[in-house]
Design a protein around this motif. Structure first.
Motif, PDB file in Angstrom:
ATOM      1  N   ASP A 160       0.817  -1.219   0.000  1.00 24.52           N
ATOM      2  CA  ASP A 160       0.000   0.000   0.000  1.00 24.52           C
ATOM      3  C   ASP A 160       0.847   1.264   0.000  1.00 24.52           C
ATOM      4  O   ASP A 160       0.318   2.377  -0.119  1.00 24.52           O
ATOM      5  N   ALA A 161       2.155   1.105   0.171  1.00 26.16           N
ATOM      6  CA  ALA A 161       3.078   2.248   0.115  1.00 26.16           C
ATOM      7  C   ALA A 161       3.937   2.165  -1.138  1.00 26.16           C
ATOM      8  O   ALA A 161       5.015   2.751  -1.192  1.00 26.16           O
ATOM      9  N   SER A 162       3.440   1.447  -2.157  1.00 23.61           N
ATOM     10  CA  SER A 162       4.250   1.181  -3.350  1.00 23.61           C
ATOM     11  C   SER A 162       3.454   1.424  -4.629  1.00 23.61           C
ATOM     12  O   SER A 162       2.234   1.223  -4.673  1.00 23.61           O
ATOM     13  N   TYR A 163       4.208   1.834  -5.677  1.00 28.97           N
ATOM     14  CA  TYR A 163       3.591   2.024  -6.994  1.00 28.97           C
ATOM     15  C   TYR A 163       4.704   2.227  -8.017  1.00 28.97           C
ATOM     16  O   TYR A 163       5.808   2.684  -7.687  1.00 28.97           O
ATOM     17  N   ASP A 164       4.397   1.874  -9.263  1.00 24.30           N
ATOM     18  CA  ASP A 164       5.311   2.103 -10.380  1.00 24.30           C
ATOM     19  C   ASP A 164       4.751   3.231 -11.227  1.00 24.30           C
ATOM     20  O   ASP A 164       3.859   3.026 -12.052  1.00 24.30           O
ATOM     21  N   GLY A 213       7.899   1.272  -1.932  1.00 28.44           N
ATOM     22  CA  GLY A 213       8.716   1.994  -2.888  1.00 28.44           C
ATOM     23  C   GLY A 213       7.914   2.483  -4.076  1.00 28.44           C
ATOM     24  O   GLY A 213       6.934   1.850  -4.479  1.00 28.44           O
ATOM     25  N   VAL A 214       8.321   3.617  -4.603  1.00 28.84           N
ATOM     26  CA  VAL A 214       7.714   4.170  -5.809  1.00 28.84           C
ATOM     27  C   VAL A 214       8.782   4.204  -6.896  1.00 28.84           C
ATOM     28  O   VAL A 214       9.825   4.854  -6.728  1.00 28.84           O
ATOM     29  N   ARG A 215       8.536   3.500  -7.964  1.00 28.37           N
ATOM     30  CA  ARG A 215       9.472   3.505  -9.097  1.00 28.37           C
ATOM     31  C   ARG A 215       9.134   4.703  -9.964  1.00 28.37           C
ATOM     32  O   ARG A 215       8.110   4.726 -10.652  1.00 28.37           O
ATOM     33  N   MET A 216      10.018   5.720  -9.932  1.00 25.88           N
ATOM     34  CA  MET A 216       9.735   6.946 -10.661  1.00 25.88           C
ATOM     35  C   MET A 216      10.972   7.589 -11.286  1.00 25.88           C
ATOM     36  O   MET A 216      10.852   8.549 -12.056  1.00 25.88           O
ATOM     37  N   LEU A 217      12.155   7.065 -10.987  1.00 30.69           N
ATOM     38  CA  LEU A 217      13.384   7.621 -11.550  1.00 30.69           C
ATOM     39  C   LEU A 217      13.893   6.856 -12.758  1.00 30.69           C
ATOM     40  O   LEU A 217      14.860   7.284 -13.397  1.00 30.69           O
ATOM     41  N   ASP A 218      13.265   5.709 -13.078  1.00 27.90           N
ATOM     42  CA  ASP A 218      13.734   4.888 -14.195  1.00 27.90           C
ATOM     43  C   ASP A 218      12.951   5.247 -15.460  1.00 27.90           C
ATOM     44  O   ASP A 218      12.268   4.420 -16.066  1.00 27.90           O
ATOM     45  N   GLY A 219      13.062   6.489 -15.844  1.00 25.95           N
ATOM     46  CA  GLY A 219      12.339   6.997 -17.010  1.00 25.95           C
ATOM     47  C   GLY A 219      12.402   8.513 -17.002  1.00 25.95           C
ATOM     48  O   GLY A 219      13.161   9.117 -16.239  1.00 25.95           O
ATOM     49  N   SER A 229       4.230  10.903  -7.389  1.00 23.86           N
ATOM     50  CA  SER A 229       4.993  10.114  -6.425  1.00 23.86           C
ATOM     51  C   SER A 229       4.851  10.677  -5.016  1.00 23.86           C
ATOM     52  O   SER A 229       4.688   9.933  -4.037  1.00 23.86           O
ATOM     53  N   LEU A 230       4.891  11.996  -4.903  1.00 23.64           N
ATOM     54  CA  LEU A 230       4.809  12.650  -3.598  1.00 23.64           C
ATOM     55  C   LEU A 230       3.413  12.614  -2.987  1.00 23.64           C
ATOM     56  O   LEU A 230       3.259  12.888  -1.792  1.00 23.64           O
ATOM     57  N   SER A 231       2.411  12.282  -3.780  1.00 28.89           N
ATOM     58  CA  SER A 231       1.040  12.291  -3.277  1.00 28.89           C
ATOM     59  C   SER A 231       0.420  10.899  -3.214  1.00 28.89           C
ATOM     60  O   SER A 231      -0.784  10.759  -3.046  1.00 28.89           O
ATOM     61  N   LEU A 232       1.247   9.864  -3.327  1.00 28.04           N
ATOM     62  CA  LEU A 232       0.734   8.498  -3.267  1.00 28.04           C
ATOM     63  C   LEU A 232       0.194   8.174  -1.871  1.00 28.04           C
ATOM     64  O   LEU A 232       0.898   8.286  -0.874  1.00 28.04           O
ATOM     65  N   ALA A 263       1.634  19.222  -4.430  1.00 27.60           N
ATOM     66  CA  ALA A 263       1.683  17.967  -3.682  1.00 27.60           C
ATOM     67  C   ALA A 263       2.253  18.197  -2.276  1.00 27.60           C
ATOM     68  O   ALA A 263       1.733  17.660  -1.285  1.00 27.60           O
ATOM     69  N   PHE A 264       3.316  18.999  -2.191  1.00 28.15           N
ATOM     70  CA  PHE A 264       3.881  19.331  -0.882  1.00 28.15           C
ATOM     71  C   PHE A 264       2.860  20.078  -0.029  1.00 28.15           C
ATOM     72  O   PHE A 264       2.684  19.776   1.165  1.00 28.15           O
ATOM     73  N   LEU A 265       2.196  21.056  -0.633  1.00 28.81           N
ATOM     74  CA  LEU A 265       1.236  21.869   0.111  1.00 28.81           C
ATOM     75  C   LEU A 265       0.085  21.014   0.632  1.00 28.81           C
ATOM     76  O   LEU A 265      -0.314  21.142   1.808  1.00 28.81           O
TER      77      LEU A 265
END
Length: 273
Positions: A160-164, A213-219, A229-232, A263-265
């Motif tokens: 539940d804390a993961s996504y691609d 984990g969030v896969r977001m840097l491989d692209g 990614s920051l709002s998952l 997303a930060f806000l």
């Protein structure tokens, strides 16, 4: 009828139960157990009572625990009509819970940054001793993915804390290459929540935390990728770890764009239900 008396040698503590209120137990001077059934209240021997009609007797001269079960004594007690239950006490192994013990993982002693005798470290041991091990905390690593089936991570893995984000699916497994250049996220996850006391490698600084984990840097990394990614799952994830940024060349100035800022806000102003 005169009071009945029976002398039983008991070289190990016993618990004896007798019904009623007319039994008096006392230790004899020759270090044996004397059962005297007389018209006396057991209140005179409350110091030996357990509760109700249960009484505990200990041989005064035996210091070391007996290695035998003394079956004969047990049988004689059980046959006595005044004794409803008797059991020789044995030492049981009990482990204190929630008490700090230094991790037994083979590489822990090499993790000098967590703890070392010179105290040039993160002071992690002191936090662990206070019970702060990450228990109840969910961390998500925003990076190039994490190996969810890694033997030092899978016990703490949280889907539940993961996504691609790169491929748009729930599996954060990194893409393997010949250069093995998608290992950064897994390493970061291990630094946070590698399982303790499992005989594998080292430990995470928060070894009882749940890790995703969030896969977001491989692209291609865009404002939308960072924001997504920051709002998952913000109602579930407590900490987002992002060990990356723009070029660190001393001349590049960059930061979050519109969507990432939003997303930060939202993360610091919206109340999670």
């Amino acid at each position: 009828m005169p009071p009945r008396s029976e002398i039983l040698s008991v070289p190990h503590p016993l618990i004896v139960a007798l019904p009623g209120t007319e039994q008096l137990f006392e230790m004899t001077s020759d270090s044996s157990l004397s059962l005297r059934f007389a018209s006396h209240s057991p209140s005179a021997l409350l110091r030996r009572g357990v509760f109700g009609d249960y009484y505990h007797f200990r041989h005064r001269t035996v210091v070391k625990r007996s290695l035998s079960d003394h079956r004969g004594t047990q049988v004689r007690l059980e046959r006595d009509p005044k004794v409803t239950w008797a059991e020789q006490q044995v030492s049981k192994k009990r482990k204190k819970r929630d008490i700090y013990q230094e991790p037994s993982d083979p590489k822990f002693r090499d993790q000098w940054y967590l703890y070392n005798p010179n105290h040039r470290d993160l002071n992690a041991r002191s936090a662990w001793e206070l019970g702060y091990t990450g228990k109840g905390v969910v961390v998500s690593i925003l990076d190039d993915g994490i190996e969810k089936n890694h033997p030092d991570l899978m016990q703490n893995y949280d889907p539940d804390a993961s996504y691609d984000v790169n491929d748009g699916d729930p599996d954060p497994q990194p893409r393997y290459t010949q250069l093995n250049d998608n290992r950064h996220g897994t390493r970061c996850a291990g630094e946070v929540a590698a399982v303790a006391n499992n005989g594998i490698c080292g430990v995470g600084v928060a070894y009882n935390a749940k890790i995703g984990g969030v896969r977001m840097l491989d692209g291609e990394v865009t404002d939308m990728v960072e924001a997504q990614s920051l709002s998952l799952n913000p109602q579930h994830i407590d900490v987002y770890s992002a060990s990356w940024g723009p070029e660190d060349d001393g001349k590049t100035v960059d930061g979050p764009a519109k969507l990432a800022k939003e997303a930060f806000l939202r993360g610091v102003t919206e109340v999670c239900v």
